[in-house]
Structures are given as structure tokens and as C-alpha cells.
Design a protein around this motif. Structure first.
Motif, PDB file in Angstrom:
ATOM      1  N   GLU A 105       4.292 -49.010   2.979  1.00  0.00           N
ATOM      2  CA  GLU A 105       3.027 -48.274   2.968  1.00  0.00           C
ATOM      3  C   GLU A 105       2.997 -47.236   4.081  1.00  0.00           C
ATOM      4  OE1 GLU A 105      -1.770 -49.201   3.504  1.00  0.00           O
ATOM      5  OE2 GLU A 105      -0.302 -50.835   3.382  1.00  0.00           O
ATOM      6  N   GLY A 106       2.551 -46.021   3.745  1.00  0.00           N
ATOM      7  CA  GLY A 106       2.383 -44.968   4.735  1.00  0.00           C
ATOM      8  C   GLY A 106       3.620 -44.148   5.015  1.00  0.00           C
ATOM      9  N   VAL A 107       4.746 -44.486   4.413  1.00  0.00           N
ATOM     10  CA  VAL A 107       5.980 -43.737   4.657  1.00  0.00           C
ATOM     11  C   VAL A 107       6.002 -42.495   3.781  1.00  0.00           C
ATOM     12  CG1 VAL A 107       8.487 -43.765   4.438  1.00  0.00           C
ATOM     13  CG2 VAL A 107       7.295 -45.755   5.357  1.00  0.00           C
ATOM     14  N   GLU A 108       6.300 -41.354   4.395  1.00  0.00           N
ATOM     15  CA  GLU A 108       6.392 -40.093   3.671  1.00  0.00           C
ATOM     16  C   GLU A 108       7.730 -39.431   3.956  1.00  0.00           C
ATOM     17  OE1 GLU A 108       3.086 -37.721   4.854  1.00  0.00           O
ATOM     18  OE2 GLU A 108       1.589 -38.996   3.869  1.00  0.00           O
ATOM     19  N   GLY A 109       8.142 -38.537   3.074  1.00  0.00           N
ATOM     20  CA  GLY A 109       9.331 -37.738   3.307  1.00  0.00           C
ATOM     21  C   GLY A 109      10.630 -38.399   2.913  1.00  0.00           C
ATOM     22  N   VAL A 110      10.564 -39.598   2.358  1.00  0.00           N
ATOM     23  CA  VAL A 110      11.776 -40.276   1.904  1.00  0.00           C
ATOM     24  C   VAL A 110      11.419 -41.100   0.684  1.00  0.00           C
ATOM     25  CG1 VAL A 110      11.451 -42.352   3.317  1.00  0.00           C
ATOM     26  CG2 VAL A 110      13.758 -41.641   2.690  1.00  0.00           C
ATOM     27  N   ARG A 111      12.366 -41.267  -0.232  1.00  0.00           N
ATOM     28  CA  ARG A 111      12.084 -42.001  -1.457  1.00  0.00           C
ATOM     29  C   ARG A 111      13.329 -42.764  -1.895  1.00  0.00           C
ATOM     30  NH1 ARG A 111      11.609 -36.908  -5.715  1.00  0.00           N
ATOM     31  NH2 ARG A 111      13.767 -36.141  -5.454  1.00  0.00           N
ATOM     32  N   PRO A 112      13.160 -43.739  -2.780  1.00  0.00           N
ATOM     33  CA  PRO A 112      14.315 -44.495  -3.258  1.00  0.00           C
ATOM     34  C   PRO A 112      15.412 -43.571  -3.792  1.00  0.00           C
ATOM     35  CG  PRO A 112      12.319 -45.609  -3.916  1.00  0.00           C
ATOM     36  CD  PRO A 112      11.888 -44.285  -3.314  1.00  0.00           C
ATOM     37  N   GLY A 113      16.638 -43.891  -3.415  1.00  0.00           N
ATOM     38  CA  GLY A 113      17.783 -43.092  -3.818  1.00  0.00           C
ATOM     39  C   GLY A 113      18.297 -42.172  -2.734  1.00  0.00           C
ATOM     40  N   ASP A 114      17.474 -41.918  -1.687  1.00  0.00           N
ATOM     41  CA  ASP A 114      17.919 -41.060  -0.596  1.00  0.00           C
ATOM     42  C   ASP A 114      18.972 -41.767   0.262  1.00  0.00           C
ATOM     43  OD1 ASP A 114      16.201 -39.076  -1.389  1.00  0.00           O
ATOM     44  OD2 ASP A 114      14.670 -39.497   0.118  1.00  0.00           O
ATOM     45  N   ARG A 115      19.908 -40.994   0.773  1.00  0.00           N
ATOM     46  CA  ARG A 115      20.940 -41.510   1.679  1.00  0.00           C
ATOM     47  C   ARG A 115      20.455 -41.313   3.117  1.00  0.00           C
ATOM     48  NH1 ARG A 115      26.456 -40.963  -0.429  1.00  0.00           N
ATOM     49  NH2 ARG A 115      27.031 -39.969   1.530  1.00  0.00           N
ATOM     50  N   VAL A 116      20.347 -42.412   3.851  1.00  0.00           N
ATOM     51  CA  VAL A 116      19.813 -42.342   5.203  1.00  0.00           C
ATOM     52  C   VAL A 116      20.663 -43.174   6.166  1.00  0.00           C
ATOM     53  CG1 VAL A 116      17.447 -42.007   4.380  1.00  0.00           C
ATOM     54  CG2 VAL A 116      18.263 -44.316   4.898  1.00  0.00           C
ATOM     55  N   PHE A 117      20.480 -42.939   7.455  1.00  0.00           N
ATOM     56  CA  PHE A 117      21.049 -43.800   8.486  1.00  0.00           C
ATOM     57  C   PHE A 117      19.990 -43.987   9.563  1.00  0.00           C
ATOM     58  CE2 PHE A 117      21.586 -39.621  10.097  1.00  0.00           C
ATOM     59  CZ  PHE A 117      21.911 -39.649  11.450  1.00  0.00           C
ATOM     60  N   GLY A 118      20.064 -45.113  10.258  1.00  0.00           N
ATOM     61  CA  GLY A 118      19.042 -45.355  11.253  1.00  0.00           C
ATOM     62  C   GLY A 118      19.177 -46.713  11.894  1.00  0.00           C
TER      63      GLY A 118
ATOM     64  N   GLY B 102       5.125 -48.403   7.312  1.00  0.00           N
ATOM     65  CA  GLY B 102       5.916 -47.557   8.191  1.00  0.00           C
ATOM     66  C   GLY B 102       7.387 -47.899   8.234  1.00  0.00           C
ATOM     67  N   ARG B 103       7.865 -48.729   7.323  1.00  0.00           N
ATOM     68  CA  ARG B 103       9.264 -49.141   7.287  1.00  0.00           C
ATOM     69  C   ARG B 103       9.857 -48.814   5.917  1.00  0.00           C
ATOM     70  NH1 ARG B 103       7.809 -49.665  11.867  1.00  0.00           N
ATOM     71  NH2 ARG B 103       8.132 -51.456  13.257  1.00  0.00           N
ATOM     72  N   ILE B 104      11.188 -48.779   5.867  1.00  0.00           N
ATOM     73  CA  ILE B 104      11.874 -48.633   4.595  1.00  0.00           C
ATOM     74  C   ILE B 104      12.940 -49.714   4.483  1.00  0.00           C
ATOM     75  CG2 ILE B 104      11.486 -46.144   4.502  1.00  0.00           C
ATOM     76  CD1 ILE B 104      14.463 -45.768   5.253  1.00  0.00           C
ATOM     77  N   ARG B 105      13.286 -50.051   3.251  1.00  0.00           N
ATOM     78  CA  ARG B 105      14.396 -50.958   3.029  1.00  0.00           C
ATOM     79  C   ARG B 105      15.537 -50.172   2.419  1.00  0.00           C
ATOM     80  NH1 ARG B 105      14.670 -56.266  -0.923  1.00  0.00           N
ATOM     81  NH2 ARG B 105      15.215 -54.688  -2.487  1.00  0.00           N
ATOM     82  N   ILE B 106      16.756 -50.484   2.873  1.00  0.00           N
ATOM     83  CA  ILE B 106      17.925 -49.814   2.315  1.00  0.00           C
ATOM     84  C   ILE B 106      18.899 -50.840   1.744  1.00  0.00           C
ATOM     85  CG2 ILE B 106      17.750 -47.860   3.888  1.00  0.00           C
ATOM     86  CD1 ILE B 106      20.206 -49.039   5.391  1.00  0.00           C
ATOM     87  N   ALA B 107      19.643 -50.411   0.745  1.00  0.00           N
ATOM     88  CA  ALA B 107      20.825 -51.138   0.315  1.00  0.00           C
ATOM     89  C   ALA B 107      21.921 -50.704   1.280  1.00  0.00           C
ATOM     90  CB  ALA B 107      21.176 -50.780  -1.117  1.00  0.00           C
ATOM     91  N   VAL B 108      22.317 -51.603   2.144  1.00  0.00           N
ATOM     92  CA  VAL B 108      23.247 -51.260   3.225  1.00  0.00           C
ATOM     93  C   VAL B 108      24.634 -50.969   2.654  1.00  0.00           C
ATOM     94  CG1 VAL B 108      24.324 -52.073   5.357  1.00  0.00           C
ATOM     95  CG2 VAL B 108      21.946 -52.702   4.842  1.00  0.00           C
ATOM     96  N   ARG B 109      25.224 -49.880   3.105  1.00  0.00           N
ATOM     97  CA  ARG B 109      26.600 -49.553   2.755  1.00  0.00           C
ATOM     98  C   ARG B 109      27.535 -49.709   3.955  1.00  0.00           C
ATOM     99  NH1 ARG B 109      24.986 -50.656  -1.313  1.00  0.00           N
ATOM    100  NH2 ARG B 109      24.652 -49.400  -3.183  1.00  0.00           N
ATOM    101  N   ALA B 110      26.994 -49.568   5.161  1.00  0.00           N
ATOM    102  CA  ALA B 110      27.780 -49.789   6.375  1.00  0.00           C
ATOM    103  C   ALA B 110      26.831 -50.137   7.510  1.00  0.00           C
ATOM    104  CB  ALA B 110      28.602 -48.553   6.729  1.00  0.00           C
ATOM    105  N   ALA B 111      27.294 -51.007   8.409  1.00  0.00           N
ATOM    106  CA  ALA B 111      26.504 -51.429   9.569  1.00  0.00           C
ATOM    107  C   ALA B 111      27.336 -51.247  10.828  1.00  0.00           C
ATOM    108  CB  ALA B 111      26.073 -52.891   9.425  1.00  0.00           C
ATOM    109  N   GLY B 112      26.733 -50.695  11.861  1.00  0.00           N
ATOM    110  CA  GLY B 112      27.441 -50.489  13.116  1.00  0.00           C
ATOM    111  C   GLY B 112      27.626 -51.795  13.875  1.00  0.00           C
ATOM    112  N   VAL B 113      28.768 -51.926  14.548  1.00  0.00           N
ATOM    113  CA  VAL B 113      29.052 -53.076  15.408  1.00  0.00           C
ATOM    114  C   VAL B 113      28.954 -52.600  16.852  1.00  0.00           C
ATOM    115  CG1 VAL B 113      30.768 -54.789  16.097  1.00  0.00           C
ATOM    116  CG2 VAL B 113      30.555 -54.124  13.688  1.00  0.00           C
TER     117      VAL B 113
END
Length: 318
Positions: free
Chosen positions: A77-90, A28-39
């Protein structure tokens, strides 16, 4: 990977940038290559070892950061609707790093930069939460103390979209900014309650800055139950609710995307810092007088440090 962490509670000088093991996304989780992090202010409160509501100080050593924007790198495992290469924030954990695991996310709307996107998740979750908790309704007037920061900027815009009138307090330099977001603006300082009353009766109030004005906010609204604070840990001693527990982040991200698509939300990035300058970002955040958001740029958003400097202390010069 590089990651900002701290091994002792204290000021910004305890932050260090060093090599760390890459995190892995669980179910139920995803890993991202971080491009920006909020402070966020909660980041430096954690760094200082503050007890936030029912939450004890963070165990040491600890990383920092809740918000991030980047590119999906790995899907649990179990994550749907997103795949490697997608641009996301969260929102996730320990996002002051080159890779981070997110527990809630949304696709980035077109035209939004990573720096802009990283400034929204916790800010919008908090804004929507406290608006719900304070119970203000369309046609009523809300007073926002400390209205120019990230949460305040979000509150003003969401309230306007809901038909709620807003009075916002901020420093002299941010008066026009508040008006641009639809608020009736006034400065804090001597005589500020009188200036607020002249604008109009106040039905509810939010303390977003922790400037020691809870008692005055209760006086302006008429009762403690009409005031909510996210910044004054002594608020409960005065009968005022302290809001420190996150609500539905998924719903907040959905609302954020909808408002962005309709052109009803924009929180400017006041300043973007390299990851190596996390300490400076914290010092600036604690100094106050913020307009909008501060973010850290990571990965392709900043130059890489040489190996000799990667394990250095994070300070004003990086």
C-alpha cells in the motif's frame, strides 16, 4: 518457497535450506522474486551471534541477507513508481530466499545482470557513509586498509570521482586490481606502514578488514578522530569510531545508479553460488582475500533442488 535460515549461532554449518512461508509486503514495501542476493560480512557476523554496535544478536530462528535483485512480484500500500514485472535491486530483510520484501529499491540500469546488481546496495551505502564520517576532502589522501573487497572497491571509485587520492592495502594478488580502480597500492604485512608513508602523507584512514591495524592507522593519520572502522569491534577502545548503523539507503541507491550511468562504478562479482551453497559462500567470505563481491543465485539463476533435498542442511555440496 525456499529460504536459508539458522536456529543456533555458530559456523557456516548451522545454515539450512528449507521450505518457509512467503513474506508479504506491508505499506511502503515491495516483494520481489529474488534472482540474486548479496553476501556481506555482516551476514556471517549475524550468524555467529555477534553484537554489532548497539544492535543485540539476532533472535532465533533467523533468516539472512540484506541485499537482493529481482523482479517485482507484489506492491504494498502507498508504493508508487514501480509495478509487478519491473527489474529492481535494493535492500530488505532475509533475502537469502526465493521471495523477499524490500524496504528501499531502485530500477536496475540496462545492461546490469541480477548478480551484479545484488552486490551494490549495502556496499555502496557503507562506502558513502564511512567516507562522510571520516571527513576526507578533495585534494586529501585517504588510506584504505582492506581495499579489494566490495566496500573497498566502492570507496576507491567514489573517492576518485570526488578528487580524493587513495592509498589501498591488499594482498599481492590484488595490487593491479587496486591500481585499476585509481589507487596507489601496497601490500600489508611486515613493514606496511613504511610503504604507506613512502607513497605520501595520510589525512584519513578506513579499516575495512578488521585486521588489527587500528593503532597503526591512528599513528599514520596523527589522531583517532581521522580513522573509522567497520570491522574491528574493539576500535572504540582506542578512540576510533566504529561505524555499524546504516544510513540513507535510498540516497545510496540513487548515487549508485548515477555512477553506473556515468561509467564511474563497477564492482566485479568474484563468485556466484547456488542458494544451496550459502554455507560455502560464508566460509569463503570469512577466509578473506576477496576481490569485489560474492552473491547467491536464486530462482531462475540456479537449478531447482528436488523435493527430497529441499530440507537438507546447506553445506559444501549443497
Amino acid at each position: 518457497m525456499r529460504k536459508v535460515s539458522f536456529a543456533a549461532y555458530g559456523g557456516p554449518e548451522v545454515l539450512r535450506l528449507a521450505e518457509a512461508e512467503e513474506p508479504r509486503p506491508g505499506p511502503g514495501r515491495i516483494r520481489i522474486a529474488v534472482r540474486a542476493a548479496g553476501v556481506n560480512p555482516v551476514d556471517w557476523r549475524i550468524r555467529e551471534g555477534q553484537k554489532l554496535g548497539a544492535h543485540p544478536p539476532a533472535p532465533l530462528p533467523a533468516g539472512l541477507g540484506l541485499d537482493a535483485a529481482g523482479i517485482v512480484d507484489e506492491v504494498g500500500e502507498g508504493v508508487e513508481g514501480v509495478r509487478p514485472g519491473d527489474r529492481v535491486f535494493g535492500e530488505g530483510a532475509e533475502t537469502y530466499a526465493e521471495f523477499a520484501v524490500l524496504s528501499a529499491w531502485a530500477r536496475m540500469p540496462g545492461g546490469l545482470s541480477f548478480a551484479e546488481a545484488a552486490g551494490y546496495p549495502s556496499v555502496m551505502e557503507t562506502a558513502l557513509r564511512v567516507l562522510g564520517e571520516v571527513g576526507v576532502r578533495p585534494g586529501q589522501r585517504l588510506l584504505v586498509s582492506g581495499a579489494a573487497g566490495g566496500v573497498g572497491s566502492a570507496v576507491l571509485q567514489v573517492a576518485r570521482a570526488r578528487g580524493i587520492a587513495v592509498t589501498g592495502t591488499a594482498g599481492p594478488a590484488n595490487q593491479e586490481y587496486l591500481r585499476s580502480l585509481g589507487a596507489d597500492a601496497t601490500t600489508y604485512g611486515p613493514g606496511w606502514t613504511g610503504r604507506v608513508r613512502r607513497i605520501g602523507p595520510v589525512d584519513a584512514a578506513l579499516d575495512l578488514a578488521g585486521a588489527g591495524v587500528v593503532r597503526e592507522l591512528v599513528g599514520l593519520t596523527g589522531e583517532a578522530g581521522r580513522v573509522v572502522s567497520i570491522a574491528d569491534l574493539t576500535a572504540p577502545e582506542q578512540g576510533v569510531r566504529f561505524s555499524g548503523t546504516a544510513g540513507d539507503v535510498w540516497a545510496a541507491l540513487e548515487a549508485t545508479v548515477a555512477l553506473l550511468h556515468r561509467g564511474e562504478l563497477r564492482i566485479p562479482v568474484t563468485r556466484a553460488y547456488p542458494l544451496a551453497e550459502a554455507a560455502r559462500a560464508h566460509a569463503d567470505s570469512q577466509a578473506g582475500h576477496t576481490r569485489g563481491r560474492r552473491v547467491l543465485l536464486v530462482g531462475e539463476g540456479e537449478p531447482r533442488l528436488s523435493r527430497r533435498r529441499r530440507a537438507c542442511r546447506v553445506g559444501r555440496g549443497g
